[in-house]
Motif scaffolding. Structure first.
Motif, mmCIF file in Angstrom:
data_model
loop_
_atom_site.group_PDB
_atom_site.id
_atom_site.type_symbol
_atom_site.label_atom_id
_atom_site.label_comp_id
_atom_site.label_asym_id
_atom_site.label_seq_id
_atom_site.Cartn_x
_atom_site.Cartn_y
_atom_site.Cartn_z
ATOM 1 N N SER A 49 -3.051 -3.385 10.143
ATOM 2 C CA SER A 49 -2.946 -2.713 8.859
ATOM 3 C C SER A 49 -1.638 -3.022 8.135
ATOM 4 C CB SER A 49 -3.080 -1.202 9.060
ATOM 5 O OG SER A 49 -2.949 -0.516 7.845
ATOM 6 N N SER A 62 0.816 -1.208 0.000
ATOM 7 C CA SER A 62 0.000 0.000 0.000
ATOM 8 C C SER A 62 0.855 1.266 0.000
ATOM 9 C CB SER A 62 -0.915 0.021 1.218
ATOM 10 O OG SER A 62 -1.696 1.192 1.212
ATOM 11 N N ARG A 74 -8.138 -11.339 -1.051
ATOM 12 C CA ARG A 74 -8.958 -10.926 0.094
ATOM 13 C C ARG A 74 -10.058 -9.952 -0.339
ATOM 14 N NH1 ARG A 74 -7.037 -11.531 5.358
ATOM 15 N NH2 ARG A 74 -7.472 -9.351 5.905
ATOM 16 N N THR A 75 -9.765 -9.112 -1.323
ATOM 17 C CA THR A 75 -10.794 -8.197 -1.808
ATOM 18 C C THR A 75 -11.905 -8.955 -2.525
ATOM 19 O OG1 THR A 75 -9.100 -6.480 -2.044
ATOM 20 C CG2 THR A 75 -11.207 -6.097 -3.144
ATOM 21 N N CYS A 77 -1.478 -6.456 6.503
ATOM 22 C CA CYS A 77 -2.308 -6.546 5.295
ATOM 23 C C CYS A 77 -1.687 -5.761 4.145
ATOM 24 C CB CYS A 77 -3.713 -6.043 5.598
ATOM 25 S SG CYS A 77 -4.615 -7.109 6.753
ATOM 26 N N ARG A 78 -1.134 -4.597 4.428
ATOM 27 C CA ARG A 78 -0.496 -3.794 3.381
ATOM 28 C C ARG A 78 0.695 -4.528 2.773
ATOM 29 N NH1 ARG A 78 -1.228 2.287 4.266
ATOM 30 N NH2 ARG A 78 -3.239 2.383 5.339
ATOM 31 N N TYR A 130 -4.962 -1.766 0.974
ATOM 32 C CA TYR A 130 -5.129 -1.734 2.428
ATOM 33 C C TYR A 130 -5.581 -3.090 2.959
ATOM 34 C CZ TYR A 130 -5.517 3.456 2.078
ATOM 35 O OH TYR A 130 -5.327 4.791 1.832
ATOM 36 N N LEU A 131 -6.398 -3.800 2.187
ATOM 37 C CA LEU A 131 -7.039 -5.028 2.645
ATOM 38 C C LEU A 131 -6.135 -6.243 2.545
ATOM 39 C CD1 LEU A 131 -9.583 -6.477 3.654
ATOM 40 C CD2 LEU A 131 -10.430 -6.472 1.306
ATOM 41 N N GLY A 132 -5.154 -6.219 1.628
ATOM 42 C CA GLY A 132 -4.235 -7.340 1.539
ATOM 43 C C GLY A 132 -4.196 -8.018 0.197
ATOM 44 N N PRO A 183 -13.893 -1.706 -0.300
ATOM 45 C CA PRO A 183 -12.568 -2.160 0.124
ATOM 46 C C PRO A 183 -11.471 -1.540 -0.726
ATOM 47 C CG PRO A 183 -13.634 -3.830 -1.224
ATOM 48 C CD PRO A 183 -14.656 -2.753 -0.994
ATOM 49 N N ASP A 231 -10.939 -0.648 6.341
ATOM 50 C CA ASP A 231 -11.114 -1.898 7.074
ATOM 51 C C ASP A 231 -10.354 -3.054 6.424
ATOM 52 O OD1 ASP A 231 -13.066 -1.052 9.180
ATOM 53 O OD2 ASP A 231 -14.172 -0.441 7.395
ATOM 54 N N ASN A 232 -9.566 -3.778 7.248
ATOM 55 C CA ASN A 232 -8.749 -4.867 6.714
ATOM 56 C C ASN A 232 -9.054 -6.217 7.343
ATOM 57 O OD1 ASN A 232 -7.110 -5.001 9.215
ATOM 58 N ND2 ASN A 232 -6.329 -3.020 8.526
#
Length: 369
Positions: free
Chosen positions: A79, A32, A270-271, A82-83, A264-266, A260, A240-241
């Motif tokens: 965070s 990210s 995951r998205t 996930c980033r 940020y989410l990974g 999402p 939000d992650n």
């Protein structure tokens, strides 16, 4: 096809990731933006140690790999983890796209094509008149028919950027662009529920169709009150992650539109899970992609494939004077024409990383012995 090395090229604002396998395949991804040098360190310290040597020949197994790494680092679910994970995930999607000669959009089941975008303003220090004039210039130059602007102040505790700005900018933008334009606003966690509902009534009166993050994003109960009180779409989720939190948000109808952020989410995997949860609940997905780093490229590919894609993709209109770090990273930056942006058609992400940018970045490598 086992992961042989993971390299990062990072600045404070942007971090690129290259994954290479033992058979010579490679792919590019991105951690990210914002404090990307820290995310790159986390990638080497807490992600690469679990990923090196893993067999990634089967793209269907990527989710399992991402989950195993996340679980191995279960004490650090936040965070930065996930980033960092997003850098590995997006690099592996690019790697598979290049290996198969397909775009990531095609790997996801979609087809590259022009896709509608909304012109997204990041500015609050701009006057309503100047913002309206800017939108008109961009409409005439690029054919945009959807625009997002800012109201309130960021985490503003019910305060405006300056007194009266919100009450002035909402009717000013509508009057300038006319009824044919779709208008969206972003509150960036400004309001308590009572004030958010009051502002929401103003938005409804001027035909605004999307009210993003009206309340502090961590106050889901407040946001849900606003969603239940208003007729326009309340949107949120970019910060939000946690997939568990996303399930709760969707099951409880905290928002009408899920947003999402892939980085940020990974990552894509995951998205996709969030998008599918939203689809099962009958909710559209319009991801957050607020700058022109690779996050916008990732989002274009994703939105060209998911079934519950919202009506447009977020597309930043800010130039080098505002986000100087978002330029010079890769080739062929997307340009809006007739209000649409082409999903890149080449293999993987369909862009080439600029070697001059890489030469200026801080370099680190993790590799197998």
């Amino acid at each position: 096809m086992k992961i042989k090395s993971i390299e990062t090229f990072s600045t404070r604002d942007v971090g690129l990731v290259r994954v290479r396998t033992d058979d010579g395949a490679e792919g590019w991804g991105q951690v990210s933006t914002y404090h990307s040098d820290i995310s790159a360190l986390v990638l080497h310290r807490q992600v690469a140690i679990h990923a090196l040597g893993e067999d990634v020949s089967d793209l269907a197994g990527l989710g399992g790999l991402i989950d195993r790494i996340y679980e191995k680092e279960y004490k650090f679910p936040g965070s930065y983890m996930c980033r960092a994970l997003g850098g590995l995930d997006t690099a592996l999607w690019d790697l598979h796209g290049k290996a198969q000669g397909k775009s990531v959009c095609e790997l996801l089941g979609g087809a590259p094509r022009p896709i509608r975008v909304y012109a997204s303003s990041m500015k609050r220090d701009i006057t309503p008149r100047a913002e309206a004039e800017r939108f008109l210039r961009l409409r005439d130059a690029h054919g945009y028919d959807a625009f997002k602007f800012r109201v309130g102040a960021e985490c503003g505790h019910d305060q405006d950027e300056w007194p009266g700005r919100t009450e002035e900018i909402v009717p000013a933008i509508r009057a300038a662009l006319g009824d044919e334009a779709d208008l969206l606003v972003d509150g960036n966690s400004c309001y308590r529920p009572e004030k958010a509902i009051e502002v929401g009534r103003l938005l409804e009166a001027h035909g605004i169709r999307h009210f993003e993050e009206p309340c502090p994003y961590w106050r889901l109960d407040w946001t849900r009150q606003v969603t239940e009180a208003l007729h326009l779409d309340v949107a949120g989720g970019e910060q939000d992650n946690s997939l568990a939190l996303w399930k709760h948000m969707i099951d409880s109808r905290t928002v009408d539109v899920v947003q999402p952020d892939i980085c940020y989410l990974g990552g894509i995997e995951r998205t996709l899970r969030v998008a599918r949860m939203a689809q099962s609940a009958g909710l559209p997905c319009t991801p957050h992609s607020a700058n022109l780093s690779l996050v916008t490229i990732f989002t274009l590919h994703l939105m060209g494939a998911i079934e519950n894609a919202g009506p447009y993709v977020e597309f930043s209109i800010e130039e080098a004077d505002y986000y100087p770090w978002q330029y010079g990273i890769y080739s062929d930056y997307p340009v809006a024409r007739d209000g649409k942006v082409q999903i890149p058609e080449g293999p993987g992400w369909g862009v080439s990383i600029d070697p001059q940018w890489l030469a200026r970045a801080d370099y680190r490598i993790s590799e197998t012995d």
